[in-house]
Design a protein around this motif. Structure first.
Motif, PDB file in Angstrom:
ATOM      1  N   THR A  90      42.370  47.751  34.184  1.00  0.00           N
ATOM      2  CA  THR A  90      40.652  46.614  33.670  1.00  0.00           C
ATOM      3  C   THR A  90      40.662  47.358  32.750  1.00  0.00           C
ATOM      4  O   THR A  90      40.264  48.476  32.576  1.00  0.00           O
ATOM      5  CB  THR A  90      40.151  46.506  35.008  1.00  0.00           C
ATOM      6  N   TYR A 104      47.706  45.506  31.022  1.00  0.00           N
ATOM      7  CA  TYR A 104      46.778  45.669  31.230  1.00  0.00           C
ATOM      8  C   TYR A 104      46.133  43.874  30.839  1.00  0.00           C
ATOM      9  O   TYR A 104      46.252  43.020  31.051  1.00  0.00           O
ATOM     10  CB  TYR A 104      46.240  45.720  29.513  1.00  0.00           C
ATOM     11  N   THR A 128      34.683  39.395  35.560  1.00  0.00           N
ATOM     12  CA  THR A 128      35.266  40.820  34.788  1.00  0.00           C
ATOM     13  C   THR A 128      34.900  41.503  36.517  1.00  0.00           C
ATOM     14  O   THR A 128      35.313  42.588  36.787  1.00  0.00           O
ATOM     15  CB  THR A 128      34.225  41.606  34.772  1.00  0.00           C
ATOM     16  N   THR A 170      38.016  41.011  38.681  1.00  0.00           N
ATOM     17  CA  THR A 170      39.499  41.680  37.416  1.00  0.00           C
ATOM     18  C   THR A 170      39.201  43.509  38.191  1.00  0.00           C
ATOM     19  O   THR A 170      40.650  43.911  38.351  1.00  0.00           O
ATOM     20  CB  THR A 170      38.788  41.453  36.316  1.00  0.00           C
ATOM     21  N   ILE A 171      37.939  43.828  37.892  1.00  0.00           N
ATOM     22  CA  ILE A 171      37.614  45.314  38.474  1.00  0.00           C
ATOM     23  C   ILE A 171      38.314  45.562  40.253  1.00  0.00           C
ATOM     24  O   ILE A 171      38.638  46.119  40.309  1.00  0.00           O
ATOM     25  CB  ILE A 171      36.160  45.631  38.141  1.00  0.00           C
ATOM     26  N   ASN A 201      41.823  44.790  40.676  1.00  0.00           N
ATOM     27  CA  ASN A 201      42.827  46.344  39.389  1.00  0.00           C
ATOM     28  C   ASN A 201      42.620  47.765  40.400  1.00  0.00           C
ATOM     29  O   ASN A 201      43.343  48.392  40.031  1.00  0.00           O
ATOM     30  CB  ASN A 201      43.031  45.730  37.867  1.00  0.00           C
ATOM     31  N   THR A 237      40.096  50.778  36.248  1.00  0.00           N
ATOM     32  CA  THR A 237      39.446  50.444  34.779  1.00  0.00           C
ATOM     33  C   THR A 237      39.091  52.164  33.920  1.00  0.00           C
ATOM     34  O   THR A 237      38.753  52.387  33.665  1.00  0.00           O
ATOM     35  CB  THR A 237      38.253  49.613  35.369  1.00  0.00           C
ATOM     36  N   LYS A 272      37.003  51.933  29.886  1.00  0.00           N
ATOM     37  CA  LYS A 272      36.211  51.373  29.307  1.00  0.00           C
ATOM     38  C   LYS A 272      35.573  52.453  28.442  1.00  0.00           C
ATOM     39  O   LYS A 272      35.233  53.090  28.489  1.00  0.00           O
ATOM     40  CB  LYS A 272      35.065  51.103  30.067  1.00  0.00           C
ATOM     41  N   ILE A 290      36.652  53.921  37.504  1.00  0.00           N
ATOM     42  CA  ILE A 290      36.318  53.448  36.171  1.00  0.00           C
ATOM     43  C   ILE A 290      35.738  54.234  35.212  1.00  0.00           C
ATOM     44  O   ILE A 290      35.107  55.713  35.313  1.00  0.00           O
ATOM     45  CB  ILE A 290      35.238  52.851  36.048  1.00  0.00           C
ATOM     46  N   GLU A 301      35.519  56.360  30.866  1.00  0.00           N
ATOM     47  CA  GLU A 301      35.055  55.806  30.138  1.00  0.00           C
ATOM     48  C   GLU A 301      34.427  57.307  29.361  1.00  0.00           C
ATOM     49  O   GLU A 301      34.487  58.273  29.584  1.00  0.00           O
ATOM     50  CB  GLU A 301      33.631  55.262  30.832  1.00  0.00           C
TER      51      GLU A 301
END
Length: 335
Positions: A7, A35, A56, A59-60, A63, A66, A68, A258, A260
């Motif tokens: 994601t 992706y 959102t 989807t996170i 999958n 993520t 971001k 996640i 980032e």
């Protein structure tokens, strides 16, 4: 083996350009991911009226991995930080912030290698019990630490230390004053430390930690602490290696992770091809390591290090005069 689907939240401000940079570099390094692009932050607010649309979140969840960019939470009442919401929604209890020196950055030190592990869901940032009196003269917030939460994050720190061949874990606290919350965290830290005799364990009060990080940062290896202290210390550590532009972050839970850039969305330079994409490139390296793709991660890291060291097409904050796209190409040329 099925292809890994990731994601991607491009984010606000400079987010789209630095995420594009990271994706191009992943492709050049031979990563064959699928992706799925979804929105959050101001981009989502404009399209859907929500900062974090249900699509959102779904989807996170689907999958599990993520990548971001930086998100903007509008300042003011009624808007909860999107990052905090994501951490709570997916139980992303561990915030992993590594900092490593790169030769060629404008940094005060040249041999830093520290990982800050910050508890992500409890403490002062849990959002519970925040009240302001009707006359506006008194405000109150509540900090909650549980034994389970403390044990989870401290065990995570030791397991990471073992896995990465680290020598030392420092538990940072304020148990001399906050005898209840910080006291429980420290008590659990001592208990967990006993299960890892092969790792050197130390404990340090947070104010002393700040001073020592600036004076003798080589004393630190892995730091584990509660939410508020971890937020402050991880930024301090970023300052040791040249700022937030050189600092990635991972938020890891049982079922999702996640990765980032930890800096803001820098709307003042958005769309001008000026941003340094290093933070989110390093976050994508963390993502590869999480996916057990350590060799590819190391190839990208070496390429980035060489670009910065040689000053080849670097961005302004790294002493160069180039933009995001040139910097990206410079990394790709080395891959």
């Amino acid at each position: 083996m099925a292809k890994q689907t990731i994601t991607v939240i491009k984010g606000d401000g400079i987010g789209p350009s630095i995420i594009d940079s990271a994706l191009e570099i992943l492709k050049a390094a031979g990563c064959d991911f699928d992706y799925e692009f979804v929105d959050a932050g101001l981009a989502a607010l404009e399209k859907t009226g929500e900062l974090l649309p249900q699509e959102t979140i779904d989807t996170i969840a689907k999958n599990k991995i993520t990548l971001k960019g930086p998100l903007t939470t509008p300042v003011g009442e009624g808007f909860t930080s999107i990052n905090v919401t994501l951490r709570k929604q997916f139980g992303l209890y561990a915030n992993v912030r590594p900092v490593k020196s790169f030769v060629g950055t404008k940094a005060r030190y040249d041999d830093i290698d520290i990982i800050t592990i910050r508890e992500n869901t409890q403490g002062m940032y849990s959002g519970v019990g925040q009240v302001v009196s009707e006359d506006g003269n008194e405000a109150e917030a509540k900090s909650v630490i549980t034994r389970e939460g403390a044990e989870k994050i401290i065990t995570f720190a030791y397991e990471l230390a073992v896995r990465e061949g680290r020598k030392k874990v420092t538990a940072v606290h304020k148990a001399n004053i906050l005898k209840s919350t910080s006291g429980l965290f420290l008590k659990v830290a001592r208990e967990v430390a006993e299960r890892y005799p092969q790792i050197e364990s130390t404990e340090m009060i947070v104010d002393a930690t700040c001073m020592k990080l600036v004076m003798t940062p080589e004393e630190f290896d892995v730091v584990v602490t509660t939410n508020l202290f971890g937020d402050i210390l991880s930024d301090l550590c970023a300052g040791l290696v040249g700022g937030l532009g050189m600092a990635p972050g991972a938020n890891i839970g049982e079922d999702a992770a996640i990765f980032e850039a930890v800096h803001g969305s820098a709307p003042d330079i958005a769309g001008k091809n000026l941003a340094n994409p290093t933070s989110v490139i390093l976050a994508s390296i963390q993502m590869l390591e999480h996916l057990n793709m350590g060799d590819t991660a190391e190839r990208i890291r070496s390429a980035v290090a060489d670009v910065i060291k040689s000053g080849d097409r670097t961005t302004r904050d790294l002493g160069g005069s180039h933009g995001t796209t040139d910097f990206t190409q410079s990394v790709i040329d080395r891959l």
